[in-house]
Design an enzyme around this catalytic site. Structure first.
Site, PDB file in Angstrom:
ATOM      1  N   GLY A  45       0.833  -1.201   0.000  1.00 58.22           N
ATOM      2  CA  GLY A  45       0.000   0.000   0.000  1.00 58.22           C
ATOM      3  C   GLY A  45       0.865   1.247   0.000  1.00 58.22           C
ATOM      4  N   GLN A  50       2.694   9.926   1.559  1.00 56.12           N
ATOM      5  CA  GLN A  50       4.036   9.321   1.594  1.00 56.12           C
ATOM      6  C   GLN A  50       4.930   9.782   0.451  1.00 56.12           C
ATOM      7  OE1 GLN A  50       2.419   5.112   2.155  1.00 56.12           O
ATOM      8  NE2 GLN A  50       4.366   5.001   3.247  1.00 56.12           N
ATOM      9  N   CYS A  92       6.234  -0.395   7.217  1.00 54.05           N
ATOM     10  CA  CYS A  92       5.784   0.759   6.447  1.00 54.05           C
ATOM     11  C   CYS A  92       6.930   1.210   5.548  1.00 54.05           C
ATOM     12  CB  CYS A  92       5.393   1.883   7.403  1.00 54.05           C
ATOM     13  SG  CYS A  92       4.902   3.400   6.567  1.00 54.05           S
ATOM     14  N   LEU A  93       6.596   1.570   4.306  1.00 53.87           N
ATOM     15  CA  LEU A  93       7.634   2.017   3.367  1.00 53.87           C
ATOM     16  C   LEU A  93       8.298   3.310   3.850  1.00 53.87           C
ATOM     17  CD1 LEU A  93       5.851   1.306  -0.046  1.00 53.87           C
ATOM     18  CD2 LEU A  93       7.616  -0.066   1.088  1.00 53.87           C
ATOM     19  N   HIS A 134      -4.068   1.115   7.930  1.00 50.94           N
ATOM     20  CA  HIS A 134      -2.712   1.686   7.848  1.00 50.94           C
ATOM     21  C   HIS A 134      -2.692   2.876   6.877  1.00 50.94           C
ATOM     22  CE1 HIS A 134       1.828   1.090   7.799  1.00 50.94           C
ATOM     23  NE2 HIS A 134       1.640   1.866   6.754  1.00 50.94           N
ATOM     24  N   GLU A 135      -3.310   2.701   5.714  1.00 50.42           N
ATOM     25  CA  GLU A 135      -3.314   3.783   4.713  1.00 50.42           C
ATOM     26  C   GLU A 135      -4.211   4.938   5.154  1.00 50.42           C
ATOM     27  OE1 GLU A 135      -0.962   3.578   2.688  1.00 50.42           O
ATOM     28  OE2 GLU A 135      -0.605   1.462   3.043  1.00 50.42           O
ATOM     29  N   HIS A 138      -2.254   7.089   7.334  1.00 49.29           N
ATOM     30  CA  HIS A 138      -1.359   7.980   6.571  1.00 49.29           C
ATOM     31  C   HIS A 138      -2.117   9.233   6.124  1.00 49.29           C
ATOM     32  CE1 HIS A 138       2.461   6.009   6.264  1.00 49.29           C
ATOM     33  NE2 HIS A 138       1.980   4.904   5.734  1.00 49.29           N
TER      34      HIS A 138
HETATM   35 ZN   LIG Z   1       2.875   3.081   5.677  1.00 45.90          ZN
END
Ligand SMILES: [Zn+2]
Length: 169
Positions: A45, A50, A92-93, A134-135, A138
């Site tokens: 995701g 981000q 998480c990225l 999670h998204e 963000h």
């Molecule tokens: Zn993330």
């Protein structure tokens, strides 16, 4: 185009996103870039915050490109229902190298626009319900460490500060 992914500590990552007023060619291109960036990472995701764009858009694919039907784009999403609780390791990225167990709903129903501008309602359980939450975090300017408490949080924050001081973050 693969976009640079902001890391924990970047202001834009910690700022809530605004609603997308209308679909434009620029937003369509952004979505293409977000999908490409998510797959290249690879991740399941990616939220617009981000990549430094303060708009309410995220892309998700729990199959990481293996199953075309799993790719979903949500514009201006909102939760319709959330229930239950699951505890799983999460990454998480924007926090490469860090994982932690985060409490998430076990079932979630999300409503939003798809990239064609049509409303979609998706019911998710397990990993997809976790990814939705999670998204959505963000888009609220919240990263998973913000949901941790005590020692677990301190440890990650301290290690990030150390990496930042060493110029490795
Ligand atoms: Zn993330």
């Amino acid at each position: 185009m693969i976009l640079p992914i902001l890391r924990h500590g970047a202001d834009a990552l910690h700022t809530p996103a605004a609603a997308v007023p209308e679909m434009t060619p620029a937003i369509d291109r952004l979505i293409d870039d977000m999908i490409q960036t998510m797959y290249a990472a690879p991740g399941i995701g990616l939220a617009a915050t981000q990549v430094g764009v303060p708009l309410s858009i995220f892309v998700v694919d729990v199959s990481v490109g293996r199953n075309a039907a799993d790719l979903m784009v949500f514009i201006n999403p909102e939760f319709v229902e959330r229930e239950g609780m699951q505890l799983e390791e999460e990454g998480c990225l924007s926090l490469p190298g860090f994982n932690a167990t985060v409490a998430r709903p076990s079932r979630a129903v999300l409503k939003g626009m798809n990239r064609g501008g049509e409303e979609q309602v998706v019911e998710a359980t397990g990993l997809l319900a976790r990814a939705f939450q999670h998204e959505m975090d963000h888009l609220d300017g919240c990263v998973f460490v913000d949901r941790l408490r005590g020692l677990q949080k301190d440890l990650i924050v301290r290690r990030i500060k150390k990496l930042a001081r060493a110029g490795k973050w």
